[in-house]
Design a protein around this motif. Structure first.
Motif, PDB file in Angstrom:
ATOM      1  N   TRP A  14       2.882 -65.440   1.516  1.00  0.00           N
ATOM      2  CA  TRP A  14       2.455 -64.824   0.265  1.00  0.00           C
ATOM      3  C   TRP A  14       3.067 -65.517  -0.933  1.00  0.00           C
ATOM      4  O   TRP A  14       2.563 -65.456  -2.026  1.00  0.00           O
ATOM      5  CB  TRP A  14       2.788 -63.344   0.269  1.00  0.00           C
ATOM      6  N   SER A  40       2.910 -57.346  15.944  1.00  0.00           N
ATOM      7  CA  SER A  40       2.202 -56.815  14.785  1.00  0.00           C
ATOM      8  C   SER A  40       2.926 -57.221  13.508  1.00  0.00           C
ATOM      9  O   SER A  40       4.142 -57.098  13.419  1.00  0.00           O
ATOM     10  CB  SER A  40       2.146 -55.295  14.896  1.00  0.00           C
ATOM     11  N   GLY A  41       2.185 -57.730  12.553  1.00  0.00           N
ATOM     12  CA  GLY A  41       2.784 -58.114  11.278  1.00  0.00           C
ATOM     13  C   GLY A  41       3.308 -59.534  11.238  1.00  0.00           C
ATOM     14  O   GLY A  41       3.916 -59.945  10.252  1.00  0.00           O
ATOM     15  N   GLY A  43       1.527 -62.158  11.122  1.00  0.00           N
ATOM     16  CA  GLY A  43       0.679 -63.011  10.296  1.00  0.00           C
ATOM     17  C   GLY A  43      -0.561 -63.539  10.990  1.00  0.00           C
ATOM     18  O   GLY A  43      -1.145 -64.523  10.547  1.00  0.00           O
ATOM     19  N   LYS A  44      -0.990 -62.866  12.054  1.00  0.00           N
ATOM     20  CA  LYS A  44      -2.180 -63.338  12.758  1.00  0.00           C
ATOM     21  C   LYS A  44      -3.428 -63.207  11.887  1.00  0.00           C
ATOM     22  O   LYS A  44      -4.205 -64.146  11.766  1.00  0.00           O
ATOM     23  CB  LYS A  44      -2.368 -62.541  14.056  1.00  0.00           C
ATOM     24  N   SER A  45      -3.558 -62.024  11.276  1.00  0.00           N
ATOM     25  CA  SER A  45      -4.740 -61.839  10.426  1.00  0.00           C
ATOM     26  C   SER A  45      -4.707 -62.801   9.251  1.00  0.00           C
ATOM     27  O   SER A  45      -5.740 -63.341   8.848  1.00  0.00           O
ATOM     28  CB  SER A  45      -4.804 -60.402   9.913  1.00  0.00           C
ATOM     29  N   THR A  46      -3.510 -63.007   8.710  1.00  0.00           N
ATOM     30  CA  THR A  46      -3.391 -63.914   7.574  1.00  0.00           C
ATOM     31  C   THR A  46      -3.742 -65.339   7.992  1.00  0.00           C
ATOM     32  O   THR A  46      -4.410 -66.062   7.249  1.00  0.00           O
ATOM     33  CB  THR A  46      -1.957 -63.855   7.018  1.00  0.00           C
ATOM     34  N   GLN A  84     -10.690 -57.375  11.102  1.00  0.00           N
ATOM     35  CA  GLN A  84      -9.960 -56.347  11.847  1.00  0.00           C
ATOM     36  C   GLN A  84     -10.536 -54.964  11.565  1.00  0.00           C
ATOM     37  O   GLN A  84     -10.630 -54.123  12.442  1.00  0.00           O
ATOM     38  CB  GLN A  84      -8.474 -56.404  11.462  1.00  0.00           C
ATOM     39  N   HIS A 195      -4.289 -58.147  21.242  1.00  0.00           N
ATOM     40  CA  HIS A 195      -3.055 -57.568  21.761  1.00  0.00           C
ATOM     41  C   HIS A 195      -3.220 -57.191  23.221  1.00  0.00           C
ATOM     42  O   HIS A 195      -2.262 -56.812  23.870  1.00  0.00           O
ATOM     43  CB  HIS A 195      -2.693 -56.303  20.990  1.00  0.00           C
TER      44      HIS A 195
HETATM   45  N1  LIG Z   1      -1.172 -58.483   0.095  1.00  0.00           N
HETATM   46  C1  LIG Z   1       0.000 -58.739   0.705  1.00  0.00           C
HETATM   47  N2  LIG Z   1       1.066 -59.166  -0.021  1.00  0.00           N
HETATM   48  C2  LIG Z   1       2.237 -59.432   0.572  1.00  0.00           C
HETATM   49  N3  LIG Z   1       2.465 -59.315   1.887  1.00  0.00           N
HETATM   50  C3  LIG Z   1       1.455 -58.898   2.674  1.00  0.00           C
HETATM   51  C4  LIG Z   1       0.166 -58.587   2.120  1.00  0.00           C
HETATM   52  N4  LIG Z   1      -0.640 -58.210   3.136  1.00  0.00           N
HETATM   53  C5  LIG Z   1       0.091 -58.282   4.262  1.00  0.00           C
HETATM   54  N5  LIG Z   1       1.351 -58.694   4.006  1.00  0.00           N
HETATM   55  C6  LIG Z   1       2.419 -58.938   4.989  1.00  0.00           C
HETATM   56  O1  LIG Z   1       2.065 -60.075   5.733  1.00  0.00           O
HETATM   57  C7  LIG Z   1       2.462 -59.917   7.068  1.00  0.00           C
HETATM   58  C8  LIG Z   1       1.385 -60.358   8.011  1.00  0.00           C
HETATM   59  O2  LIG Z   1       0.272 -59.494   7.933  1.00  0.00           O
HETATM   60  P1  LIG Z   1      -0.939 -59.668   8.939  1.00  0.00           P
HETATM   61  O3  LIG Z   1      -1.965 -58.664   8.566  1.00  0.00           O
HETATM   62  O4  LIG Z   1      -1.352 -61.096   8.952  1.00  0.00           O
HETATM   63  O5  LIG Z   1      -0.289 -59.289  10.340  1.00  0.00           O
HETATM   64  P2  LIG Z   1      -0.935 -59.265  11.792  1.00  0.00           P
HETATM   65  O6  LIG Z   1      -0.186 -60.251  12.596  1.00  0.00           O
HETATM   66  O7  LIG Z   1      -2.398 -59.436  11.703  1.00  0.00           O
HETATM   67  O8  LIG Z   1      -0.584 -57.812  12.278  1.00  0.00           O
HETATM   68  P3  LIG Z   1      -1.476 -56.791  13.170  1.00  0.00           P
HETATM   69  O9  LIG Z   1      -1.316 -57.205  14.580  1.00  0.00           O
HETATM   70  O10 LIG Z   1      -0.827 -55.470  12.912  1.00  0.00           O
HETATM   71  O11 LIG Z   1      -2.868 -56.854  12.676  1.00  0.00           O
HETATM   72  C9  LIG Z   1       2.886 -58.471   7.233  1.00  0.00           C
HETATM   73  O12 LIG Z   1       4.263 -58.466   7.480  1.00  0.00           O
HETATM   74  C10 LIG Z   1       2.569 -57.805   5.955  1.00  0.00           C
HETATM   75  O13 LIG Z   1       3.643 -56.978   5.577  1.00  0.00           O
END
Ligand SMILES: Nc1ncnc2c1ncn2[C@@H]1O[C@H](COP(=O)(O)OP(=O)(O)OP(=O)(O)O)[C@@H](O)[C@H]1O
Ligand SMILES: [Mg+2]
Lengths: 244, 312
Positions: A14, A40-41, A43-46, A84, A195
């Motif tokens: 970010w 979870s969290g 950063g996979k979705s990111t 998602q 998952h």
């Molecule tokens: N808009 C944002 N600004 C800052 N940080 C963010 C924002 N959106 C998400 N995050 C952070 O980025 C990290 C990664 O988020 P992401 O959605 O990519 O996780 P994930 O691996 O897909 O999790 P999950 O398995 O729960 O879907 C998280 O720790 C979250 O707190």
């Protein structure tokens, strides 16, 4: 086999102090099902959003079909995406949602498009719900509708963010079957976040595991290889699924 | 229980060992459950310096940031407008009709009622002064010029801002937070061409039409007051109006109303697109849309009045 998706020195996050993944490189080969694992969290979705060009990487680049992505040109999308949350358009019926990319990108007459949309919905078992609004569907039905929409233009590459999370086991297995069918019969390359260890073992040709502490890929290979890894964190992930 | 875990947490934070002794097995079990994982007493979030000057600085920073993102948004609108000129079919024109109905037709009763009242009030306010000078007939000038040039465009824009501006921001904002805008983009549909341009177009069609109707009912309201309070008959009211009000008065009002329509639409769409943080974020954007639009409308209005006055 050539690579469909590849990253070079990719860093995402970010801001400079909120880096999620640092300098990662991986490759998805044509025709394979590639799974992204991780807590979870982490950063996979990111990461997925970066691959499809919705977020800018902090550094590095993403290559899709050998081309730098995103580039500015307006052209027919070469991949489908299931978000998602599903991300269906709330003001359109399920059928219209699936038809929308067809209306935009083909010159077919309306009845043909409606038929094609119906066929896609039948694929995910939703032909009954074509006239409903997304708000009238259950979470799992929305996921399936989103999958149908992603397949509307018959792309050769799809990105799926947790396609079976929140579905009952039978429906999840059916979606897994569907993904497998897309992959085997149509040769669609699949990049999916999951998952579910069961679908991972059933579907994925290769997978990689991300770790929030290392901000890196900590394991990569076939699901069996990764499961046999002696890394503590990877083993914990796989063993959590084993019936005790 | 809380006390117990707190005390033990504090002790642990100061590196003092503490043990639980002599308690019931079940109680100790529960204490363990609360303590695991041992949560360090969370450090207070570091707060920045506070004070009046700092607040001003922060606010300025936020406002400048917002202005900058608004500028970027207008820039991307222009770029998309060029693309749309080259590929006009890529804009979602189909939505213009239903949107116009929602933003225009549905707003007719409230807007007419308000402007009718405004016409009456304007006339009533001038009653005693006009009587004093025996200049009763000039009520027609006051009402017709006031409504066409200033009041109808402004009041209409304010009502449309409250009704449709907030609605647009909320709609686009919830599409943003539910990833629908992202979905559009990856399907190769530009959110600007698919969502913003139809809304701007609908507003530009609807607001001037509402403004004309508003001016008309406002003048009717004024004429009623003229008849009842100032003994100015309808015929003489209309005659006086025809001598004083030029087509240009209504045209200048319409020019304003088009600018207001664009202002409402651009601010609402920009705010909607900038939404983040779930339902509460969407709500905040709807609120700030109304505030920012009202502010912009007032500034624009002063600018226009100044320009048109100097043209007279
Ligand atoms: N808009 C944002 N600004 C800052 N940080 C963010 C924002 N959106 C998400 N995050 C952070 O980025 C990290 C990664 O988020 P992401 O959605 O990519 O996780 P994930 O691996 O897909 O999790 P999950 O398995 O729960 O879907 C998280 O720790 C979250 O707190
Ligand atoms: Mg996710």
């Amino acid at each position: 086999m050539d690579s469909v998706v590849a990253t070079k020195h990719l860093s995402i996050g970010w801001s400079a102090d909120e880096v999620l993944l640092k300098d990662i490189e991986f490759e998805v080969k044509r025709g394979e099902i590639f799974a992204i694992l991780g807590a979870s969290g982490c950063g996979k979705s990111t990461l997925l959003r970066t691959l499809i060009g919705l977020s800018r990487p902090l550094a590095g680049e993403v290559l899709i079909e050998g081309r730098r992505y995103p580039d500015e040109r307006v052209e027919k999308p070469i991949f489908g995406v299931v978000f998602q949350s599903g991300a269906l358009f709330g003001s359109l019926t399920v059928g219209e949602n699936v038809a929308l990319p067809l209306i935009e990108w083909t010159r077919l007459p309306r009845p043909v498009i409606t038929d094609m949309a119906c066929a896609k919905l039948r694929l995910v078992g939703l032909e009954e719900s074509a006239e409903k609004l997304p708000a009238e569907l259950s979470g799992g039905m929305r996921k399936r509708a989103a999958l149908a929409r992603a397949m509307a233009l018959e792309p050769s590459l799809v990105f799926l963010d947790e396609p079976t999370t929140g579905l009952d086991p039978i429906m999840a297995a059916e979606i897994d079957e569907l993904i497998l069918k897309l992959n085997q019969a149509l040769g669609v390359t699949v990049v999916m976040v999951t998952h579910q260890i069961s679908s991972l073992r059933r579907l994925a040709h290769r997978c990689m595991m991300l770790d929030p502490e290392a901000k890196d890929i900590i394991a990569e290979g076939t699901p069996d290889d990764v499961a046999r890894s002696d890394d503590e964190r990877v083993r914990a992930f796989f063993e959590s699924d084993r019936p005790s | 229980m809380t006390l117990l875990t707190r005390v033990r947490g504090d002790l642990a934070a100061r590196n003092v060992k503490s043990t639980l002794e002599g308690g019931d097995e079940r109680v100790i079990e529960i204490v363990r459950l609360y303590e695991e994982p041992v949560l360090p007493t969370r450090a207070e979030r570091p707060r920045g310096p506070r004070g009046f000057v700092v607040d001003i600085g922060r606010t300025t920073e936020t406002v400048l940031g917002e202005l900058k993102s608004a500028g970027t948004f207008v820039g991307s609108l222009s770029a998309e407008a060029l693309t749309s000129l080259r590929r006009p079919w890529s804009v979602n024109w189909r939505e213009v009709a239903p949107l116009s109905e929602r933003m225009g037709a549905d707003a007719v009763p409230i807007i007419l009622l308000i402007n009718f009242m405004v016409g009456i009030i304007t006339a009533l306010n001038s009653v005693s002064q006009l009587r004093m000078y025996g200049a009763n007939i000039f009520v027609a000038d006051i009402v017709s010029l006031g409504m066409t040039r200033e009041l109808a465009p402004l009041i209409t824009a304010i009502v449309v801002c409250g009704r449709s501006g907030a609605a647009i921001a909320a709609e686009l904002g919830s599409m943003r937070v539910s990833e629908e805008l992202d979905a559009l983009q990856v399907m190769g549909l530009s959110p600007v061409r698919y969502l913003v341009f139809p809304r701007l177009m609908a507003l530009v069609i609807v607001v001037p039409m509402l403004t004309i109707a508003s001016a008309a009912v406002g003048i009717v309201g004024g004429a009623l007051v003229a008849k009842a309070q100032l003994d100015v008959g309808y015929a003489s009211f209309v005659h006086e109006m025809q001598t004083i009000a030029k087509p240009w008065d209504m045209v200048s009002g319409l020019i304003k109303s088009v600018a207001y329509a664009l202002t409402i639409g651009i601010i609402a769409c920009q705010q909607g697109f900038a939404a983040s943080g779930g339902a509460s974020g969407v709500g905040r954007r709807a609120t700030s849309t109304v505030v920012a639009t009202l502010f912009a409308l007032m500034i624009l209005n002063s600018g226009f009045t100044w320009i048109f006055r100097s043209m007279d």
